[in-house]
Enzyme design. Structure first.
Site, PDB file in Angstrom:
ATOM      1  N   VAL A 229       0.832  -1.210   0.000  1.00  0.00           N
ATOM      2  CA  VAL A 229       0.000   0.000   0.000  1.00  0.00           C
ATOM      3  C   VAL A 229       0.865   1.259   0.000  1.00  0.00           C
ATOM      4  O   VAL A 229       0.668   2.169  -0.807  1.00  0.00           O
ATOM      5  CB  VAL A 229      -0.951  -0.001   1.211  1.00  0.00           C
TER       6      VAL A 229
ATOM      7  N   GLY B 291       4.252   1.470  -0.551  1.00  0.00           N
ATOM      8  CA  GLY B 291       5.172   1.483  -1.679  1.00  0.00           C
ATOM      9  C   GLY B 291       4.493   1.932  -2.960  1.00  0.00           C
ATOM     10  O   GLY B 291       5.033   2.760  -3.714  1.00  0.00           O
ATOM     11  N   SER B 292       3.301   1.405  -3.208  1.00  0.00           N
ATOM     12  CA  SER B 292       2.541   1.806  -4.396  1.00  0.00           C
ATOM     13  C   SER B 292       2.173   3.281  -4.324  1.00  0.00           C
ATOM     14  O   SER B 292       2.241   4.010  -5.323  1.00  0.00           O
ATOM     15  CB  SER B 292       1.277   0.954  -4.529  1.00  0.00           C
TER      16      SER B 292
ATOM     17  N   GLY C 108       1.725   8.477  10.051  1.00  0.00           N
ATOM     18  CA  GLY C 108       1.467   8.566   8.620  1.00  0.00           C
ATOM     19  C   GLY C 108       1.858   9.889   8.005  1.00  0.00           C
ATOM     20  O   GLY C 108       3.025  10.283   7.987  1.00  0.00           O
TER      21      GLY C 108
ATOM     22  N   LYS D  14       5.636   3.640  18.021  1.00  0.00           N
ATOM     23  CA  LYS D  14       5.692   5.035  17.578  1.00  0.00           C
ATOM     24  C   LYS D  14       6.039   5.968  18.738  1.00  0.00           C
ATOM     25  O   LYS D  14       6.845   6.891  18.595  1.00  0.00           O
ATOM     26  CB  LYS D  14       4.352   5.429  16.963  1.00  0.00           C
TER      27      LYS D  14
END
Length: 436
Positions: free
Chosen positions: A13, A15-16, A134, A205
């Site tokens: 997801v 990488g694309s 993110g 995180k």
């Protein structure tokens, strides 16, 4: 100037998304970076899928080691995940003098000290904006934007899966298992959601945020971690009646005697901005001594939001790769030889207010017994409500909101309360956090 050559490891997801955004916005990104950034080689197990996406614009292979060993690759982007093959690849990339961009919070939380030390010895950069929250640029904000501040406190909603589940439980009244099933069907939760619902992902995180904020080595093994799988819809309803919402919070706080590092569900005031963060969104509250309270909000996952952070790191590395390593912003914000040895405090030493719920036989003297135990344990009651159980005429739920107390005292009191014959269930204990 020659293009920067990038090797991309992983075409899932993120990488694309990285390929798509970089291809779509190539000219705009080059204007900001000062030169073209070109993904010249991709390694992925699903070669056919990747080739259909890139449409002949770059080479796609299966063997990721061919990329980290390629002398023509300047930057390796690791988007495989996990801490097995990804760790080996990152180690070898650094050994071969390549800069690394990664979204791999688990790898950095467990092996960050080793990775950053190796990178420093080789004079290369390891950038990891995409590893936390993110598309929210929280790493850059702490490392650079807030560099003048002593960070005092961070509280974050940094796992979208758990925030979606808690939001749905509150709005629908459904129990945890039903909402988890819905989250899985909608793609918000993995088939095995353990890392998310048990707080491990958030703790990975938070570990990085604590190191950046306080200048300490990465210490994931010392974090206190508690998930949401045992939360009941009743507690979410009661919290709402009392003016609170329940969120899975990642909290790190500087104290004179050490640093708090903890992930757990907590009650926060419904009027607090973090309480309004719903669905799969993320938000991080940071308080500095000079700037005061700041809040960062956005999408904490997804292909293109996370790709935004990956590409921001690519641009930074492109700008800085020719700079003297000694003058670059350190990986963990503080100079490596100036990291603090401040200890991570055990959870028993934290001090906050508490929500306590217990089911009791509804008879005279019950409140007196429980109140006495709390008083002896040096716990002061702020407020209390009692609700008759709908499925039982002689049982009631009692909910106490305490004043600020030490966790160790709360734990001692709970053991004594649970031993009372009139108490029909284990005590539900949730921390209440004041975020301002």
């Amino acid at each position: 100037m020659d293009s920067i050559k990038v090797g991309l490891l992983g075409m899932g997801v993120v990488g694309s998304g990285t390929w798509t955004v970089l291809d779509r916005n190539a000219k705009e990104i080059a204007r900001r970076a000062g030169r073209n950034i070109e993904i010249s080689k991709i390694a992925t197990l699903n070669v056919d899928h990747a080739r259909s996406l890139v449409n002949g614009k770059t080479e796609v292979i299966q063997n990721a080691y061919d990329i980290v060993r390629d002398p023509n690759i300047d930057i390796v982007v690791e988007l495989i995940g996990g801490d097995t093959i990804a760790l080996d690849l990152v180690r070898e990339a650094i050994d071969n003098g390549k800069h690394v961009v990664t979204a791999n919070k688990a790898m950095l939380a467990k092996h960050g000290n080793e990775i950053f030390a190796k990178a420093s010895s080789k004079g290369v950069i390891v950038a990891f904006e995409a590893a936390v929250a993110g598309g929210i640029p929280i790493i850059k904000a702490i490392r650079e934007g807030l560099t003048a501040n002593r960070i005092k406190f961070i509280a974050g909603i940094i796992n979208g899966t758990t925030n979606f589940i808690l939001s749905e439980m509150r709005s629908t009244g459904l129990p945890f298992k039903e909402v988890l099933s819905k989250a899985q069907k909608l793609g918000y939760a993995e088939a095995d959601p353990t890392f998310d619902i048990e707080g491990v992902d958030a703790a990975h995180k938070l570990t990085l945020l604590a190191s950046l904020s306080f200048g300490i080595p990465v210490q994931f093994q010392s974090a206190y971690i508690e998930g949401i799988s045992q939360l009941s819809s009743e507690d979410i309803t009661y919290a709402e009646k009392l003016g609170y919402r329940i969120k899975l919070l990642a909290i790190t706080k500087y104290r004179a005697d050490g640093i708090e590092l903890r992930v757990h569900p907590a009650l926060i005031s419904s009027s607090c901005l973090l309480a309004s963060v719903e669905g799969a969104m993320n938000a991080v509250f940071v308080k500095g001594d000079a700037v005061g309270p700041t809040l960062y909000y956005g999408q904490g996952a997804g292909g293109e939001p996370t790709a935004s952070a990956v590409i921001a790191d690519l641009v930074d590395v492109t700008r800085l790769q020719t700079a003297d390593p000694g003058n670059r912003v350190p990986h963990l914000a503080f100079q490596a030889d100036a990291l603090s040895d401040a200890r991570i405090l055990p959870i028993e030493l934290i001090s906050t207010s508490y929500y306590l719920r217990l089911r009791v036989i509804d008879q005279p003297g019950v409140l007196s017994e429980i109140s006495k135990i709390l008083a002896v344990s040096n716990i002061s009651i702020g407020s209390m409500i009692q609700e008759i159980c709908s499925n039982s005429k002689n049982e009631a739920d009692i909910i106490f909101i305490t004043h600020e107390s030490i966790e160790r005292n709360i734990n001692q009191a709970i053991k004594q309360i649970e031993s009372l014959p009139v108490v029909q269930s284990k005590v539900t204990r949730l921390r209440i956090e004041s975020i301002n």
